[in-house]
Enzyme design. Structure first.
Site, PDB file in Angstrom:
ATOM      1  N   THR A 342      34.002  25.611  63.255  1.00  0.00           N
ATOM      2  CA  THR A 342      32.614  26.749  62.755  1.00  0.00           C
ATOM      3  C   THR A 342      31.374  26.136  62.847  1.00  0.00           C
ATOM      4  OG1 THR A 342      33.216  25.842  60.474  1.00  0.00           O
ATOM      5  CG2 THR A 342      34.386  27.194  60.970  1.00  0.00           C
ATOM      6  N   SER A 368      23.876  27.282  57.789  1.00  0.00           N
ATOM      7  CA  SER A 368      23.992  28.041  59.262  1.00  0.00           C
ATOM      8  C   SER A 368      23.376  27.752  60.179  1.00  0.00           C
ATOM      9  CB  SER A 368      24.124  29.249  58.401  1.00  0.00           C
ATOM     10  OG  SER A 368      23.714  30.344  59.409  1.00  0.00           O
ATOM     11  N   ARG A 369      24.763  27.818  61.433  1.00  0.00           N
ATOM     12  CA  ARG A 369      23.947  26.965  62.709  1.00  0.00           C
ATOM     13  C   ARG A 369      23.310  28.846  63.254  1.00  0.00           C
ATOM     14  NH1 ARG A 369      28.619  23.396  61.576  1.00  0.00           N
ATOM     15  NH2 ARG A 369      28.425  21.752  61.718  1.00  0.00           N
ATOM     16  N   VAL A 370      23.349  29.818  63.139  1.00  0.00           N
ATOM     17  CA  VAL A 370      22.993  30.763  63.271  1.00  0.00           C
ATOM     18  C   VAL A 370      21.662  31.108  62.897  1.00  0.00           C
ATOM     19  CG1 VAL A 370      22.977  32.928  63.409  1.00  0.00           C
ATOM     20  CG2 VAL A 370      25.090  31.412  63.756  1.00  0.00           C
TER      21      VAL A 370
END
Length: 509
Positions: A342, A368-370
């Protein structure tokens, strides 16, 4: 042509047609059945995931299965339904088609099982199209970067762990601390945001799912939501197929260029169901008795979530998989697998939950990697430092317990952190609109709430939202439409908060 020759030609054609029909239908026999698994011989040309029909005498008694193990002299089949109807020696027919489910507008607002059959008593699904449950995920070239937000309505998530359209954000934590609640609140908040929603319940109690469906109906969310249910009493085969079936239904709308949100609740039970099937099919067990391909089980599912580029329709599937941990152990086999697949995780901790901080999101372990790419500009401006402040507060609060003398700056950070923690508390089924979130975060980060006692912060927030809705609707509308802040708007927001504080002097020291 003589009559004799004509009759001979007709017979040849009929014989040829009979032979071709025989060739099209491969028939085998059950040699072993039990625990939802059947072993079949005589269908050596069966395809992987092909639908098979068990004929047990009566047409009404027909049961279906899916070919999963293609061995040298037999095929391992998972039975979709009641295996008690099948006995040794029964005929098995290959249907020459891969398992597929109904898709389209007809499934919206319905409660279905993983085969697309209705469970809500509202009649059959009048679907015109069917999609295969397994499909190769879109390639890198057809995707684009995630940049549009999915507004969850949950303040702590929208501020510091934002989710974007096309992202895969894991919700992870122990049982009964609010994982499903976050997903349901997110679905409720999609009202009016042009998003179709799918909730896949895997191994959940039917009574719990019935309660969730009632809540979604009450909130008007079932108008754009489909529930796919493989309950706790369902066979392992249906639990295994459920998330793929839900994803196939979502992919129809992706192909139409629409945005879709899908919740898998939960993939821990999905992995357990797959382990059960695999062990019964005598596949070799690996770590924790899971089969070696359990990583691929979830990766091929979650890779189907994406944001397509405009040339491919521009649609998106946002996935919120849920994983249940045992005593907070996020380093276990299945949790680490799904974390690595994910684009970030929302980690819930029992400590925060039992202290009354709900949702019990741990700002330090969640990520959150975004990042801020999935936030509107207005939220970026007001919430930029909040993740750092929330993490610093936890560290400073632990340090302050020792009773050491604290300098003025540290005390100020602790006071701001306490208010931030109070702001992040939120009731269930009460999502907050993004404009209201921007307003309260602006009040907090600009120091306008520093003189409000910590115990009255929630009251301050509720009053501010009511005051703004009554006397400054134009400001909230401008934030929602422009999605950005300028000096003029900021000064108007500042005046709005100050005016409200004058009317609510009892809240201020």
């Amino acid at each position: 042509m003589s009559t004799k020759d004509f009759i001979v030609e007709q017979l040849k054609e009929q014989i040829a047609g009979y032979k071709s029909s025989l060739k099209e239908q491969t028939v085998g026999r059950v040699i072993e059945v039990g625990d939802g698994i059947a072993r079949v011989e005589g269908i050596s040309d069966a395809m992987m995931s092909e639908m098979l029909e068990f004929a047990s005498g009566q047409a009404a008694d027909k049961t279906y299965g899916v070919a999963l193990n293609l061995e040298e002299d037999r095929v391992g089949v998972i039975i979709l339904g009641d295996s008690a109807k099948i006995k040794e020696g029964d005929e098995v027919r290959c249907l020459k088609k891969i398992l597929e489910v109904p898709v389209g507008e007809a499934v919206i607002g319905r409660v279905l099982n993983p085969l697309g059959q209705p469970l809500d008593g509202r009649g059959e699904i009048a679907a015109e199209k069917f999609y295969p449950v397994e499909k190769i995920a879109p390639g890198v070239i057809s995707r684009q970067s995630v940049k549009e937000p999915v507004q969850t309505g949950i303040k702590v998530i929208d501020a510091i762990i934002p989710i974007g359209r096309g992202q895969r954000e894991l919700i992870i934590g122990d049982r009964q601390i609010g994982k499903s609640a976050i997903a349901i609140d997110t679905i409720i908040n999609q009202k009016g945001q042009n998003m179709k929603c799918f909730y896949v319940a895997i191994g959940q109690k039917e009574s719990k799912v019935a309660g969730l469906v009632a809540k979604l109906e009450q909130s008007g969310a079932m108008d754009y939501t489909t529930v796919v249910l493989a309950g706790a009493s369902a066979p392992a085969s249906l639990l295994y197929i459920a998330p793929y079936a839900g994803c196939a239904m979502a992919e129809y709308f992706l192909d139409q260029g629409e945005d879709v949100l899908i919740v898998y609740d939960d993939l821990s039970k999905h992995a357990v169901a797959y382990r059960e099937i695999s062990l019964l099919l005598r596949r070799p067990p690996g770590r924790e008795a899971y089969p070696g391909d359990v990583f691929y089980l979830h990766s091929r599912l979650l890779e189907r979530a994406c944001k397509l580029n405009p040339e491919h329709g521009g649609g998106s599937i946002t996935a919120l998989p849920i994983i249940e941990t045992q005593a907070g152990d996020i380093s276990a086999y299945i949790p680490t697998n799904v974390i690595s697949i994910t684009d970030g995780q929302i980690y819930l901790t029992p400590d925060l939950f039992y202290q009354g901080n709900r949702p019990a999101v741990d700002a330090g372990l969640s990520v959150s990697r975004v990042g801020s790419s999935a936030q509107i500009k207005a939220m970026k401006k007001v919430a930029g430092k909040m993740k750092l402040e929330a993490a610093q507060f936890r560290e400073l609060a632990a340090f302050a317990q020792f009773g050491a003398d604290l300098d003025k700056d540290t005390k100020a950070k602790l006071e701001r952190g306490k208010r931030l923690q109070e702001i992040f508390k939120q009731g269930q089924y009460a999502p907050v609109a993004v404009a209201n979130q921007v307003l309260i975060f602006f009040a907090l980060t600009s120091g306008l709430a520093d003189d409000v006692p910590v115990e009255k912060i929630s009251e301050f927030e509720a009053g501010l939202h009511k005051y703004a809705a009554a006397s400054a609707e134009k400001i909230l509308k401008e934030i929602a439409e422009k999605k950005d802040l300028n000096e003029k708007l900021e000064s108007e927001m500042k005046k709005l908060v100050e005016d409200y504080k004058e009317t609510a002097e009892y809240l201020v020291r």
